[in-house]
Design an enzyme around this catalytic site. Structure first.
Site, PDB file in Angstrom:
ATOM      1  N   SER A 199     -44.401 -27.503  20.261  1.00 44.05           N
ATOM      2  CA  SER A 199     -44.541 -28.899  20.697  1.00 44.05           C
ATOM      3  C   SER A 199     -45.473 -29.662  19.777  1.00 44.05           C
ATOM      4  CB  SER A 199     -45.098 -28.942  22.122  1.00 44.05           C
ATOM      5  OG  SER A 199     -46.341 -28.266  22.166  1.00 44.05           O
ATOM      6  N   LYS A 208     -24.150 -68.553  14.268  1.00 43.47           N
ATOM      7  CA  LYS A 208     -24.899 -67.870  15.319  1.00 43.47           C
ATOM      8  C   LYS A 208     -26.399 -67.763  15.047  1.00 43.47           C
ATOM      9  CE  LYS A 208     -23.341 -65.486  18.226  1.00 43.47           C
ATOM     10  NZ  LYS A 208     -22.599 -65.059  19.340  1.00 43.47           N
ATOM     11  N   GLU A 250     -33.267 -59.652  23.716  1.00 40.77           N
ATOM     12  CA  GLU A 250     -32.290 -58.667  24.200  1.00 40.77           C
ATOM     13  C   GLU A 250     -32.825 -57.246  24.065  1.00 40.77           C
ATOM     14  OE1 GLU A 250     -28.073 -59.665  22.866  1.00 40.77           O
ATOM     15  OE2 GLU A 250     -29.252 -61.193  21.874  1.00 40.77           O
ATOM     16  N   TYR A 253     -49.703 -24.214  36.906  1.00 40.68           N
ATOM     17  CA  TYR A 253     -49.122 -24.581  35.617  1.00 40.68           C
ATOM     18  C   TYR A 253     -47.774 -23.878  35.411  1.00 40.68           C
ATOM     19  CZ  TYR A 253     -48.243 -25.420  30.724  1.00 40.68           C
ATOM     20  OH  TYR A 253     -47.643 -25.822  29.567  1.00 40.68           O
TER      21      TYR A 253
HETATM   22  N1  ARG Z   1     -48.452 -26.920  24.922  1.00 38.68           N
HETATM   23  C1  ARG Z   1     -48.712 -26.609  26.281  1.00 38.68           C
HETATM   24  C2  ARG Z   1     -48.383 -27.820  27.169  1.00 38.68           C
HETATM   25  O1  ARG Z   1     -48.338 -28.888  26.691  1.00 38.68           O
HETATM   26  C3  ARG Z   1     -50.142 -26.237  26.458  1.00 38.68           C
HETATM   27  C4  ARG Z   1     -50.391 -25.359  27.623  1.00 38.68           C
HETATM   28  C5  ARG Z   1     -49.758 -24.054  27.427  1.00 38.68           C
HETATM   29  N2  ARG Z   1     -50.083 -23.152  28.476  1.00 38.68           N
HETATM   30  C6  ARG Z   1     -49.404 -22.025  28.695  1.00 38.68           C
HETATM   31  N3  ARG Z   1     -49.795 -21.296  29.677  1.00 38.68           N
HETATM   32  N4  ARG Z   1     -48.362 -21.714  27.989  1.00 38.68           N
HETATM   33  O2  ARG Z   1     -48.152 -27.679  28.341  1.00 38.68           O
END
Ligand code: ARG
Length: 470
Positions: A24, A284, A291, A318
């Protein structure tokens, strides 16, 4: 073998597809300044708590500051194989400091780290949006001041309804953005609590001081529950809803600008600088910017929906799904910010057309309500007066004239009690002035509303206009 920060229990490398899929850093490297700030606060706290030696803390701090410089100069080397912003920075720290760098992550997890970074980022971004909204409000305020005496029809169902002032209409737009602004402030207040110290989910065995880090990062307090701290993304939904609302308001205004700049209305000229030509039709002049503001609103609403759907069904705490929160949030902020900037610049130079507005007022029977009110003042119940006024409009439409061009005699065939003074009541200036009610279009009301807006703007951003020019 990639240079992983932690080998964990794995004997096999991550599949090339899996690491590309889950990386990411291309998105979250935007969080680098916040990530470093969070780390600096964490180090300072570890030092204060005696978890980290002064010497090591100092080394880490100066390496982090150096990395921050490289990030802002664009010379920091981002590596996709290191997955995300957090691991890129930490890996660099370890590369430079060796084992001391490895101490930074004591009593911390990426779960509380990313949650903290994102709150810091969002808080700042919300602030920037509020500034942009203020810029727009300033421009609207200026235009409204110039158009107190510009009369126009106000519409319901896109049908000419009753006369008003352009300033009254522009002030309606300012109300929309005033509310948006207060929504951002409200959401920012709620998001301003610190997840740091929640660890992966149940805090840590180290004697950390969460109040210290919360305070250092400008949060009002640490988040009360560690499980919630790493899993909550409500604040992003709220912020996206604020952004969607702002985008919606801009879209509705853009729609009016599209309509108003058509030949059918001819109420505004947004200028060549904000119009585009056609590759085929030489005559035009299209309101493309308006828009696009309208069009991009779809994206912002999409971002809100995307995050809501991502969160639906996620168990505490998480889950990696949460990584998908960033793109919609970044994109929505960027889009709304750019739209606000374009709309502000476009409205600053837009030329409204008092003459066309006045003409539209002349033949829309927007003074029919005046007839009804006139008859009520003669003692007729409103419902009956309404019907008689409708008859009068009907008679005028048959004669292809505006109401005020009917003769008194013709009017009296509809109702005998009509007198010469009806003509005074039919003038739009009079109709507007008689609406001398708080929030209404009478000159004194519009002036008071403008004064009020100016006072609010002055109180909150005294230097906005200067800042815009720099
Ligand atoms: N790149 C991850 C996110 O944005 C960071 C947290 C990753 N945590 C984990 N337990 N894999 O969520």
């Amino acid at each position: 073998m990639s240079e992983k920060l932690w080998g964990g229990r794995f004997v096999e490398d991550t599949h090339r597809l899996a690491s590309a899929y889950s990386a990411s850093v291309h998105v979250d490297k935007r969080l680098a300044p916040q990530d470093i700030r969070g780390s600096l606060a964490h180090v300072a706290m570890l030092k204060q708590q005696g978890i980290l030696s002064l010497r090591e803390a100092k080394k880490i701090e100066s390496a982090l500051n150096q990395i921050a410089k490289e990030v802002s100069a664009g010379t920091f080397e981002w590596r996709t194989d290191l997955e995300d912003v957090h691991m890129n920075i930490e890996a660099m720290l370890i590369k430079r400091l060796g084992s001391s760098g490895g101490r930074l992550h004591t009593a911390r997890s990426r779960n509380d780290q990313v949650a903290t970074d994102m709150r810091l980022w969002t808080r700042e971004a919300a602030d920037r949006i509020c500034q942009r909204i203020d810029d727009l409000l300033h421009v609207l305020c200026k235009q409204a001041e110039q158009h107190i005496d510009t009369l126009m029809p106000a519409y319901t169902h896109l049908q000419r309804a009753q006369p008003t002032r352009l300033a009254h209409h522009l002030l309606a737009w300012t109300e929309m953005f005033e509310r948006d602004r207060s929504r951002f402030l409200d959401a920012a207040r709620r998001l301003n609590e610190c997840p740091l110290g929640a660890g992966a989910l149940t805090t840590t065995t180290f004697p950390i001081d969460r109040h210290h880090t919360a305070d250092a990062l400008g949060f009002t307090q640490p988040m009360r529950n560690s499980l919630d701290a790493v899993s909550d993304r409500d604040y992003l939904i709220e912020i996206l809803a604020c952004l969607a609302n702002t985008a919606l308001h801009m879209s509705r205004i853009a729609e009016e600008l599209v309509l108003w700049s058509s030949q059918e209305f001819g109420f505004v000229d947004v200028g060549d600088a904000f119009s585009t030509g056609s590759s085929m039709m030489p005559q035009k002049k299209n309101p493309d910017m308006a828009e696009l503001i309208r069009g991009k609103t779809g994206r912002v609403i999409g971002s809100l929906v995307s995050l809501i759907v991502t969160l639906k069904g996620l168990p505490l705490t998480y889950n990696r799904d949460l990584q998908e929160d960033k793109e919609p949030v970044f994109d929505a902020f960027d889009t709304v910010s750019a739209s606000l900037e374009v709309l502000t610049a476009m409205l600053e130079t837009a030329e409204f057309k008092p003459k066309s507005m006045r003409e539209a007022l002349a033949d829309g029977y927007t003074n029919a309500t005046e007839v009804a009110d006139y008859l009520v003042n003669k003692g007729i119940p409103f419902r009956q007066a309404h019907a008689l006024a409708a008859n009068l409009v009907e008679a005028a439409a048959r004669a292809k004239r505006p109401l005020e061009k009917l003769s008194l005699q013709a009017m009296r065939t509809v109702y005998r009690g009509i007198d010469e003074d009806i003509f005074v009541a039919l003038a739009p200036e009079v109709a507007i002035e008689r609406r001398n009610v708080f929030g209404g279009p009478a000159k004194s009301q519009v002036r008071a509303a403008l004064r009020d807006l100016k006072k609010r703007l002055k109180a909150r951003t005294p230097k906005v206009s200067k800042r815009r020019r720099t």
